[in-house]
Design a protein around this motif. Structure first.
Motif, PDB file in Angstrom:
ATOM      1  N   THR A  50       1.204  12.010 -23.455  1.00 57.81           N
ATOM      2  CA  THR A  50       1.826  12.194 -22.139  1.00 57.81           C
ATOM      3  C   THR A  50       1.004  11.421 -21.101  1.00 57.81           C
ATOM      4  OG1 THR A  50       0.579  14.218 -22.025  1.00 57.81           O
ATOM      5  CG2 THR A  50       2.903  14.418 -22.617  1.00 57.81           C
ATOM      6  N   GLY A  51       1.271  11.665 -19.830  1.00 58.58           N
ATOM      7  CA  GLY A  51       0.618  10.897 -18.771  1.00 58.58           C
ATOM      8  C   GLY A  51       1.572   9.790 -18.348  1.00 58.58           C
ATOM      9  N   GLY A 146      -3.070   7.136 -24.381  1.00 56.82           N
ATOM     10  CA  GLY A 146      -3.523   6.614 -23.099  1.00 56.82           C
ATOM     11  C   GLY A 146      -5.027   6.848 -23.043  1.00 56.82           C
ATOM     12  N   ILE A 147      -5.601   6.634 -21.894  1.00 56.10           N
ATOM     13  CA  ILE A 147      -7.046   6.883 -21.736  1.00 56.10           C
ATOM     14  C   ILE A 147      -7.287   7.428 -20.331  1.00 56.10           C
ATOM     15  CG2 ILE A 147      -7.451   4.460 -21.052  1.00 56.10           C
ATOM     16  CD1 ILE A 147     -10.220   4.645 -22.402  1.00 56.10           C
ATOM     17  N   GLY A 148      -8.167   8.403 -20.219  1.00 53.81           N
ATOM     18  CA  GLY A 148      -8.504   8.934 -18.897  1.00 53.81           C
ATOM     19  C   GLY A 148      -9.508   8.021 -18.195  1.00 53.81           C
ATOM     20  N   HIS A 152     -11.560   9.737 -21.596  1.00 52.90           N
ATOM     21  CA  HIS A 152     -11.050  10.755 -22.518  1.00 52.90           C
ATOM     22  C   HIS A 152      -9.793  10.269 -23.242  1.00 52.90           C
ATOM     23  CE1 HIS A 152      -8.627  12.742 -19.043  1.00 52.90           C
ATOM     24  NE2 HIS A 152      -7.729  12.323 -19.909  1.00 52.90           N
ATOM     25  N   GLY A 154      -6.509  12.107 -25.500  1.00 51.91           N
ATOM     26  CA  GLY A 154      -5.980  13.470 -25.525  1.00 51.91           C
ATOM     27  C   GLY A 154      -6.634  14.162 -24.338  1.00 51.91           C
ATOM     28  N   ASN A 179      -5.031  14.570 -12.544  1.00 52.36           N
ATOM     29  CA  ASN A 179      -3.715  15.070 -12.942  1.00 52.36           C
ATOM     30  C   ASN A 179      -3.037  15.905 -11.859  1.00 52.36           C
ATOM     31  OD1 ASN A 179      -4.194  13.728 -15.262  1.00 52.36           O
ATOM     32  ND2 ASN A 179      -4.240  15.495 -16.612  1.00 52.36           N
ATOM     33  N   ARG A 181      -1.785  15.008  -9.241  1.00 48.38           N
ATOM     34  CA  ARG A 181      -0.610  14.348  -8.676  1.00 48.38           C
ATOM     35  C   ARG A 181       0.691  14.850  -9.299  1.00 48.38           C
ATOM     36  NH1 ARG A 181      -2.617  10.976 -12.614  1.00 48.38           N
ATOM     37  NH2 ARG A 181      -1.195   9.543 -13.673  1.00 48.38           N
ATOM     38  N   LYS A 217      -8.632   2.009 -14.796  1.00 45.10           N
ATOM     39  CA  LYS A 217      -8.984   2.251 -16.205  1.00 45.10           C
ATOM     40  C   LYS A 217      -9.976   1.200 -16.727  1.00 45.10           C
ATOM     41  CE  LYS A 217      -6.198   5.768 -16.554  1.00 45.10           C
ATOM     42  NZ  LYS A 217      -4.962   5.845 -17.275  1.00 45.10           N
TER      43      LYS A 217
HETATM   44  C1  GLP Z   1      -4.081  13.164 -19.423  1.00 47.48           C
HETATM   45  C2  GLP Z   1      -3.646  13.214 -20.886  1.00 47.48           C
HETATM   46  C3  GLP Z   1      -4.104  11.988 -21.637  1.00 47.48           C
HETATM   47  C4  GLP Z   1      -3.778  10.736 -20.852  1.00 47.48           C
HETATM   48  C5  GLP Z   1      -4.492  10.765 -19.538  1.00 47.48           C
HETATM   49  C6  GLP Z   1      -4.251   9.534 -18.686  1.00 47.48           C
HETATM   50  O1  GLP Z   1      -5.344  13.642 -19.224  1.00 47.48           O
HETATM   51  N1  GLP Z   1      -4.122  14.382 -21.544  1.00 47.48           N
HETATM   52  O2  GLP Z   1      -3.478  11.967 -22.917  1.00 47.48           O
HETATM   53  O3  GLP Z   1      -4.158   9.606 -21.581  1.00 47.48           O
HETATM   54  O4  GLP Z   1      -4.010  11.893 -18.817  1.00 47.48           O
HETATM   55  O5  GLP Z   1      -3.095   9.693 -17.942  1.00 47.48           O
HETATM   56  P1  GLP Z   1      -2.328   8.532 -17.207  1.00 47.48           P
HETATM   57  O6  GLP Z   1      -1.680   7.743 -18.282  1.00 47.48           O
HETATM   58  O7  GLP Z   1      -1.325   9.226 -16.347  1.00 47.48           O
HETATM   59  O8  GLP Z   1      -3.331   7.749 -16.451  1.00 47.48           O
END
Ligand code: GLP
Length: 257
Positions: A50-51, A146-148, A152, A154, A179, A181, A217
């Motif tokens: 997700t994200g 994705g990546i935080g 991170h 997940g 998150n 937002r 990122k």
């Molecule tokens: C959350 C999810 C991650 C995701 C991250 C980045 O923390 N648990 O799986 O990669 O957000 O979100 P975004 O793609 O909105 O930058």
């Protein structure tokens, strides 16, 4: 599909980094890879994230479904994570997001889509059951990630063991802020814990595609690719895997190399 890509900036036998012209091109490449997998094996098991980052991948798959008859009805999917204690009917729950962006839009069978149960009374048992259900489905064939901002994957925050399995974790203030937002009430409304696949769980997927877009990122991407492989950078664990593709836009790639 027209994609303007530069040559991969890093290639080892296991990890390929592609800098795409833009996020949409990168998402299109991920969608093409998923589509090729489903065409060769309609019952493939997908790992879905997700994200905001994976959303254009799901939109590109919707287009392939419409224009090329891509059929995901026999595929299975396992989500990476879910907030602990969130009402699964809230739009911010990852169950709602996956239901909307993946299950319904892409025509998966809801019975074949699993999401960690963040409302379970016993989170240890729920985590164990989730590991078991991934195992009994034969494991994940292709994991989208994705990546935080802090690296991170997940909800495995820095400090997570690279062999960790599905478990309940505390979210860092940084992640909750990022998150917020998605939540009407801002950071105070963002749950403090999540049930997430572990890094070890993620690494069991046969193939992994990580996407990252935007300059926010860039540092996390550079650390994952070039920093030390240790707990301070959860995504650096991907360098231990044998089949990883990292799809970046130019901004996310700006600190690499
Ligand atoms: C959350 C999810 C991650 C995701 C991250 C980045 O923390 N648990 O799986 O990669 O957000 O979100 P975004 O793609 O909105 O930058």
């Amino acid at each position: 599909m027209t994609t303007t890509t530069t040559a991969p900036v890093h290639t080892s036998s296991s990890l390929r980094v592609v800098v795409a012209a833009d996020a949409e091109s990168a998402a299109g490449m991920a969608a093409e890879r998923i589509s090729a997998l489903i065409r060769s094996r309609p019952t493939a098991v997908l790992g879905v994230a997700t994200g905001s980052t994976p959303s254009p991948v799901y939109r590109a798959l919707q287009t392939l479904r419409r224009t090329e008859g891509l059929d995901l009805s026999q595929a299975s999917a396992f989500a990476l994570d879910e907030y602990v204690g969130i009402d699964p009917r809230r739009p911010q729950s990852y169950r709602s997001v996956i239901d909307g962006e993946v299950t319904r839009s892409l025509g998966l069978d809801p019975l074949r889509v699993a999401i960690p149960d963040g409302s379970a009374p016993d989170l240890v048992e729920a985590a164990h059951a989730y590991e078991e259900s991934i195992r009994s489905a034969g494991g994940v064939d292709l994991q989208i990630l994705g990546i935080g901002h802090n690296g991170h994957i997940g909800f495995n925050e820095p400090g997570s063991a690279h062999d960790s399995l599905t478990r309940a974790v505390d979210l860092t203030p940084e992640t909750r802020r990022a998150n917020a937002r998605f939540f009407d009430g801002g950071i105070d409304d963002v749950p403090t814990q999540a049930l997430t696949q572990g890094i070890g769980t993620i690494l069991r997927a046969r193939e992994i595609v990580l996407l990252a877009f935007g300059s926010g990122k860039a540092e996390a991407v550079a650390r994952a690719l070039e920093g030390s492989i240790d707990r301070s950078s959860p995504a650096s664990a991907l360098r231990r895997h044998q089949a990883v593709t990292i799809l970046l836009d130019k901004a996310a790639a700006s600190m690499v190399g």
